[in-house]
Design a protein around this motif. Structure first.
Motif, PDB file in Angstrom:
ATOM      1  N   ARG A  88       1.031  -1.170  -0.024  1.00 32.90           N
ATOM      2  CA  ARG A  88       0.054  -0.015   0.009  1.00 32.90           C
ATOM      3  C   ARG A  88       0.781   1.353   0.165  1.00 32.90           C
ATOM      4  O   ARG A  88       0.205   2.219  -0.264  1.00 32.90           O
ATOM      5  N   GLN A  89       2.186   0.993   0.169  1.00 33.03           N
ATOM      6  CA  GLN A  89       2.974   2.346   0.421  1.00 33.03           C
ATOM      7  C   GLN A  89       3.070   2.987  -0.826  1.00 33.03           C
ATOM      8  O   GLN A  89       3.166   2.615  -1.814  1.00 33.03           O
ATOM      9  N   THR A  90       3.046   4.564  -0.786  1.00 29.76           N
ATOM     10  CA  THR A  90       3.020   5.164  -1.912  1.00 29.76           C
ATOM     11  C   THR A  90       4.519   5.283  -2.624  1.00 29.76           C
ATOM     12  O   THR A  90       4.490   5.626  -3.572  1.00 29.76           O
ATOM     13  N   ASN A  91       5.499   4.669  -1.800  1.00 31.64           N
ATOM     14  CA  ASN A  91       6.977   4.581  -2.420  1.00 31.64           C
ATOM     15  C   ASN A  91       6.741   3.648  -3.666  1.00 31.64           C
ATOM     16  O   ASN A  91       7.736   3.756  -4.662  1.00 31.64           O
ATOM     17  N   ILE A 140      -0.454  -7.529  -9.474  1.00 26.26           N
ATOM     18  CA  ILE A 140      -1.263  -6.591 -10.144  1.00 26.26           C
ATOM     19  C   ILE A 140      -1.556  -5.261  -9.459  1.00 26.26           C
ATOM     20  O   ILE A 140      -1.874  -5.367  -8.262  1.00 26.26           O
ATOM     21  N   LYS A 141      -1.853  -4.163 -10.294  1.00 24.79           N
ATOM     22  CA  LYS A 141      -2.209  -3.008  -9.486  1.00 24.79           C
ATOM     23  C   LYS A 141      -3.857  -2.766  -9.356  1.00 24.79           C
ATOM     24  O   LYS A 141      -4.498  -3.011 -10.540  1.00 24.79           O
ATOM     25  N   LYS A 142      -4.583  -2.667  -8.318  1.00 21.46           N
ATOM     26  CA  LYS A 142      -5.954  -2.494  -8.057  1.00 21.46           C
ATOM     27  C   LYS A 142      -6.316  -1.706  -7.097  1.00 21.46           C
ATOM     28  O   LYS A 142      -5.923  -1.652  -6.057  1.00 21.46           O
ATOM     29  N   ASN A 143      -6.775  -0.665  -7.461  1.00 20.19           N
ATOM     30  CA  ASN A 143      -7.275   0.486  -6.594  1.00 20.19           C
ATOM     31  C   ASN A 143      -6.337   1.075  -6.009  1.00 20.19           C
ATOM     32  O   ASN A 143      -6.347   1.240  -4.803  1.00 20.19           O
ATOM     33  N   GLY A 144      -5.141   1.346  -6.472  1.00 10.93           N
ATOM     34  CA  GLY A 144      -4.136   2.133  -6.119  1.00 10.93           C
ATOM     35  C   GLY A 144      -3.120   1.145  -5.219  1.00 10.93           C
ATOM     36  O   GLY A 144      -2.007   1.657  -4.761  1.00 10.93           O
ATOM     37  N   GLU A 145      -3.382  -0.212  -5.121  1.00  8.07           N
ATOM     38  CA  GLU A 145      -2.431  -1.143  -4.416  1.00  8.07           C
ATOM     39  C   GLU A 145      -2.110  -2.302  -5.291  1.00  8.07           C
ATOM     40  O   GLU A 145      -2.563  -2.468  -6.189  1.00  8.07           O
ATOM     41  N   TRP A 146      -0.754  -2.610  -4.846  1.00  2.10           N
ATOM     42  CA  TRP A 146      -0.298  -3.837  -5.617  1.00  2.10           C
ATOM     43  C   TRP A 146      -0.914  -5.023  -5.031  1.00  2.10           C
ATOM     44  O   TRP A 146      -0.640  -5.242  -3.292  1.00  2.10           O
ATOM     45  N   VAL A 147      -1.317  -5.853  -5.323  1.00  2.00           N
ATOM     46  CA  VAL A 147      -2.012  -7.184  -5.147  1.00  2.00           C
ATOM     47  C   VAL A 147      -1.518  -8.592  -5.714  1.00  2.00           C
ATOM     48  O   VAL A 147      -1.424  -8.416  -6.939  1.00  2.00           O
ATOM     49  N   ASP A 162       9.299  -8.090   2.894  1.00  2.00           N
ATOM     50  CA  ASP A 162       7.886  -7.646   2.653  1.00  2.00           C
ATOM     51  C   ASP A 162       7.948  -6.602   3.666  1.00  2.00           C
ATOM     52  O   ASP A 162       7.984  -6.938   5.110  1.00  2.00           O
ATOM     53  N   PRO A 163       7.461  -5.255   3.438  1.00  2.00           N
ATOM     54  CA  PRO A 163       7.767  -4.255   4.300  1.00  2.00           C
ATOM     55  C   PRO A 163       6.304  -4.279   5.372  1.00  2.00           C
ATOM     56  O   PRO A 163       6.450  -3.572   6.288  1.00  2.00           O
ATOM     57  N   GLU A 164       5.422  -5.124   5.134  1.00  2.00           N
ATOM     58  CA  GLU A 164       4.221  -5.270   5.966  1.00  2.00           C
ATOM     59  C   GLU A 164       4.021  -6.449   6.793  1.00  2.00           C
ATOM     60  O   GLU A 164       3.289  -6.817   7.335  1.00  2.00           O
ATOM     61  N   ASN A 165       5.376  -7.098   6.487  1.00  2.00           N
ATOM     62  CA  ASN A 165       5.620  -8.377   7.494  1.00  2.00           C
ATOM     63  C   ASN A 165       6.948  -8.346   8.298  1.00  2.00           C
ATOM     64  O   ASN A 165       7.859  -8.314   7.640  1.00  2.00           O
ATOM     65  N   PRO A 166       6.573  -8.175   9.646  1.00  2.00           N
ATOM     66  CA  PRO A 166       7.800  -8.163  10.765  1.00  2.00           C
ATOM     67  C   PRO A 166       8.427  -9.151  10.798  1.00  2.00           C
ATOM     68  O   PRO A 166       9.782  -9.247  11.332  1.00  2.00           O
ATOM     69  N   ASN A 167       8.078 -10.251  10.338  1.00  2.00           N
ATOM     70  CA  ASN A 167       8.692 -11.486  10.656  1.00  2.00           C
ATOM     71  C   ASN A 167       9.600 -12.031   9.453  1.00  2.00           C
ATOM     72  O   ASN A 167       9.371 -12.255   8.320  1.00  2.00           O
ATOM     73  N   ALA A 168      11.060 -12.173   9.978  1.00  2.20           N
ATOM     74  CA  ALA A 168      12.025 -12.578   9.047  1.00  2.20           C
ATOM     75  C   ALA A 168      13.238 -13.215   9.712  1.00  2.20           C
ATOM     76  O   ALA A 168      13.091 -13.386  11.174  1.00  2.20           O
ATOM     77  N   GLU A 169      13.561 -14.182   9.179  1.00  2.00           N
ATOM     78  CA  GLU A 169      14.933 -14.976   9.456  1.00  2.00           C
ATOM     79  C   GLU A 169      16.092 -15.285   8.610  1.00  2.00           C
ATOM     80  O   GLU A 169      15.641 -15.074   7.282  1.00  2.00           O
ATOM     81  N   LEU A 170      17.132 -15.677   9.063  1.00  2.00           N
ATOM     82  CA  LEU A 170      18.229 -16.070   8.258  1.00  2.00           C
ATOM     83  C   LEU A 170      18.009 -17.496   7.708  1.00  2.00           C
ATOM     84  O   LEU A 170      17.532 -18.421   8.509  1.00  2.00           O
TER      85      LEU A 170
END
Length: 548
Positions: A470-473, A497-504, A527-535
């Motif tokens: 959703r980020q405008t970046n 795909i871009k839908k209603n201003g969002e990438w989905v 994924d900037p909207e997912n805080p869960n990450a690991e090596l």
């Protein structure tokens, strides 16, 4: 008398310095005119080093200069180092060059063909084993072992495994004990060493663009030697002066084991190519790891030789000029190597497009009707690579025209897919869809194309996972995809795909735990909207998705 000696010494020093300056100038001009960033050179005469220098830069990015201790990839010059170790083992009686190799190691990769039991170390060192250079799929013999010459890296891999199994000892340790330590080659290794980090030359393509170096921790006895020209010259000197191996062993190594029937005056010894001209007998080898090139040649009667290492795809173009300068001779070996001294048509075309754009730059490479490029000069694969490079440079319009030229010329499944991929990366998703469908018509069961088309029409997907940006970046991005262990990290098969201003992006995934990343206009990102990450096991950090 003392004064005369001093005068004579000064004259010798002056002449030496003059020769050094002249040679510096020759190689400096040579690498500049051939767009080679850096070179490391040693010249030998009468069994002694008379010239050693590094010229140019390690990297066009950093502009740090090459010196005599700069480490390069020696590519196939690796083979002579390993051959030296094999010769020492044979000389000591620890390994028999003529004993069938399967008696040292039954090679599972070749057990489907009983002819492999005829292969000996001598055949492998002289490239007459019947093995291919490198396998494509299943490893197969090309002809009966020992019958003819055919250059093979695979053979060196097999021989290394056989020696390891016989001794038993890691081959890197064997080479360290038999070659690097006795010859004092302290800046050499078949695997990447941390100590090389301070002074190494990264590779460059033919345009002079630096490329990240592959720092492998796995040896390849045919191709992975990391070394300096000074270190490598110690191997040549040891063989010229018989300071380590016996003269009889060296004579055998430099004697023809197999003739190269397609090239007059060329044969192969034990590890070394042999060239015979009016100037005498010379042993030689070239190295080509794509964006690293290297060359060595030594005339046995005069004990005069050269080894040079470059960090450039263009590094073998200079062989004829180098041989002429150092030996005042022609180089029949260069014909066998099958390289050009100038840009190939596809390279010249890419340069022209980069300088002038496709419309102007491609004119002289088009057929008469101007609809596509001349396929007698530039192949489908070469034009595909041109398009890929243009995409990487952000030249989307030029890339489209290059891929369209391929499609017009060849009308193949690959040309449709390549053009559709280009359109997708350029942000023209609707047009991309139409060409994916044309590719699908040719190969209806091709999974990747079917997956892309499904993702571009997501309403038909029975999804249980939905990703959104959703980020405008990212509003003006051309292409965003998701890659993970659920799609073998394919960067194109699952576009948003871009839908209603969002990438989905919608996916249907089985229950499980997944690693993934987004690829935004070619840049891998969490994924900037997912805080869960690991090596992962390769120390790459990835976003985590758990599907219940």
């Amino acid at each position: 008398m003392k004064r005369l000696f001093i005068i004579q010494l000064l004259v010798l020093i002056t002449l030496s310095l003059f020769g050094q300056d002249k040679t510096d100038e020759f190689f400096t001009n040579l690498i500049k005119s051939n767009n080679i960033p850096g070179i490391s050179v040693v010249i030998i005469d009468d069994g002694k080093v008379i010239y050693s220098n590094g010229l140019g830069v390690r990297s066009n990015d950093s502009q740090e200069t090459v010196d005599t201790e700069t480490v390069f990839s020696a590519a196939s010059l690796s083979k002579q180092v390993f051959a030296y170790a094999a010769l020492k083992l044979a000389e000591s009686g620890d390994f028999d060059l003529d004993r069938p190799l399967h008696k040292y190691l039954e090679y599972e990769d070749l057990m489907h063909d009983d002819r492999y039991k005829l292969i000996t170390a001598r055949m492998i060192l002289s490239h007459s084993s019947g093995l291919p250079n490198w396998r494509r799929g299943k490893l197969k013999l090309q002809f009966d072992p020992g019958k003819q010459f055919s250059y093979s890296g695979e053979g060196f891999v097999y021989l290394g495994k056989a020696i390891e199994n016989h001794l038993p000892k890691e081959i890197e340790e064997v080479i360290q004990e038999l070659v690097f330590d006795p010859l004092k080659m302290s800046n050499s290794s078949f695997i990447w060493q941390e100590r090389f980090e301070a002074n190494y030359a990264p590779p460059h393509d033919f345009l002079g663009t630096s490329i990240p170096k592959r720092k492998s921790q796995r040896h390849n006895l045919a191709a992975s030697l990391q070394t300096t020209s000074e270190d490598y010259s110690k191997l040549i000197l040891a063989m010229l002066n018989a300071s380590d191996l016996k003269r009889g062993t060296i004579k055998e190594a430099f004697s023809a084991q197999v003739e190269l029937s397609d090239w007059n005056g060329l044969s192969w010894g034990l590890g070394w190519g042999i060239q015979q001209t009016e100037k005498g007998k010379a042993v030689w080898q070239w190295g080509d790891n794509g964006t690293y090139k290297a060359f060595t040649m030594t005339y046995l009667n005069s004990k005069k030789g050269i080894v040079y290492l470059t960090n450039s795809q263009n590094g073998l173009r200079i062989v004829p000029e180098v041989v002429q300068y150092v030996f005042d001779d022609e180089c029949p070996a260069f014909e066998m190597m099958d390289y050009s001294t100038e840009d190939q048509p596809h390279q010249a075309l890419l340069k022209s497009i980069l300088e002038s754009g496709y419309e102007k730059g491609a004119i002289e490479y088009l057929v008469e009707n101007k609809k596509h490029h001349d396929t007698t000069l530039i192949s489908e694969n070469q034009m595909r690579r041109i398009g890929y490079r243009l995409l990487r440079e952000g030249r989307f319009d030029d890339a489209k025209k290059a891929y369209l030229s391929n499609l017009t010329a060849f009308d193949s499944y690959d040309s449709y897919v390549n053009y559709a991929d280009c359109l997708l990366k350029s942000g023209d998703h609707d047009e991309a869809k139409s060409y994916y469908k044309k590719a699908q018509d040719l190969k209806p069961t091709e999974e990747r194309i079917n997956t892309v088309l499904a993702q571009l029409e997501p309403d038909g997907i029975e999804a249980n996972v939905t990703f959104k940006l959703r980020q405008t970046n990212y509003m003006f991005s051309n292409l965003i995809t998701i890659a993970g262990d659920f799609n073998d990290w394919n960067t194109l098969s699952h576009p948003f795909i871009k839908k209603n201003g969002e990438w989905v992006c919608k996916l249907k995934l089985d229950p499980g735990r997944y690693h993934y990343k987004f690829v935004i206009d070619g840049v891998w990102t969490l994924d900037p909207e997912n805080p869960n990450a690991e090596l992962d096991e390769n120390d790459n950090i990835n976003s985590i998705l758990v599907v219940e």
